[in-house]
Scaffold this motif. Structure first.
Motif, short mmCIF file in Angstrom:
data_model
loop_
_atom_site.label_atom_id
_atom_site.label_comp_id
_atom_site.label_asym_id
_atom_site.label_seq_id
_atom_site.Cartn_x
_atom_site.Cartn_y
_atom_site.Cartn_z
N VAL A 1 -10.51 0.90 2.08
CA VAL A 1 -9.39 1.50 1.36
C VAL A 1 -8.10 1.11 2.07
O VAL A 1 -8.10 0.88 3.30
N CYS B 1 -3.00 6.31 -1.40
CA CYS B 1 -4.04 5.30 -1.57
C CYS B 1 -3.48 4.17 -2.43
O CYS B 1 -3.24 4.36 -3.62
N LEU C 1 -8.49 0.66 -3.49
CA LEU C 1 -9.85 1.03 -3.07
C LEU C 1 -10.76 -0.16 -3.28
O LEU C 1 -10.72 -0.80 -4.34
#
Length: 269
Positions: free
Chosen positions: A162, A169, A172
């Motif tokens: 990730v 984030c 991923l």
């Protein structure tokens, strides 16, 4: 004394494992091209292949390198392997981890021990410590956030990596792999909310409950180059759970690019 068989996949890991063993037998799934000479076998003829390993005096097997799920030809199954088809197909539908566990179970049921790469080359799996550079306070926060994300997505069998920057984030890892993920980040460098804030990091870890004898996540010099191209501050990973290939070259490239490399203690999650 029994011999060791290496099931070789793609990448730099298989050559390193083969070089560390005394007279190993090297095999590869048909349709995959490892970077070492290997005898090919088909999953549709798995049981005869296991019989051949015994005939060669093999007592333990090492899986080394990347392999994607092969396409199976129903007409190619021999009668004994055909009996395993429902079991194999059910496992494949449940994800990579389930498929790997089933394959390992079948090997062990045929009296073949599975040996982890870290048993042969323990130095390939770094323990806790910073190998290059120095992660900042912000980097350490991002690493903790990344570890929590992978702990949450791991049971879904999505991926082992990730990218996190400024607590967000950015990407991923999924089936296309690490290089594709880092290329995505490189092409979307405007995702960070504060252009003057932390650049973020790439974090890698095994999935929770993963059988660490096979499919340990791996990093190497090329990963360092890709992380640098993505504009990241560094790479962190779960200490004791990730293979670092060609450590000296990876460290050299990280230092040249101004990136940190950090094997992070799992307890810090």
């Amino acid at each position: 004394m029994s011999r060791t068989a290496v099931i070789a996949g793609q990448g730099l890991l298989a050559p390193a494992v083969v070089a560390a063993l005394d007279d190993p037998l090297v095999y590869a799934l048909d349709g995959f091209a490892p970077s070492v000479p290997a005898t090919r076998f088909r999953l549709e003829r798995l049981v005869p292949f296991l019989d051949s390993l015994h005939a060669e005096g093999v007592g333990r097997v090492v899986f080394a390198g990347a392999v994607r799920r092969p396409r199976l030809d129903p007409e190619a199954f021999d009668p004994r392997t055909a009996q395993l088809v429902p079991r194999i197909l059910t496992a494949m539908q449940s994800g990579d981890d389930a498929a790997l566990r089933t394959v390992l179970d079948i090997f062990e049921e045929h009296d073949l021990a599975i040996c982890g790469v870290d048993e042969i080359l323990p130095d390939l799996v770094p323990g806790e410590g910073v190998l290059a550079g120095a992660p900042s306070v912000a980097d350490r926060r991002d690493a903790a956030r990344a570890a929590r994300i992978l702990a949450g997505t791991g049971p879904l069998d999505i991926g082992q990596g990730v990218v996190v920057a400024q607590g967000l984030c950015l990407a991923l890892e999924t089936l296309p792999g690490t290089a594709a993920m880092l290329d995505f980040v490189a092409r979307h460098d405007g995702l960070r909310p504060d252009p003057q804030g932390g650049r973020g990091l790439f974090y890698k870890a095994p999935k929770p409950g993963q059988d660490r004898r096979v499919d340990l996540p791996a990093l190497g010099p090329d990963t360092v180059d890709q992380a640098a191209a993505a504009g990241l501050a560094g790479i962190a990973w779960q200490a004791g759970g990730v293979i670092l290939l060609d450590r000296a070259e990876a460290v050299r490239r990280a230092e040249a690019a101004g990136l940190f490399l950090w094997a992070r203690a799992e307890a810090g999650t």
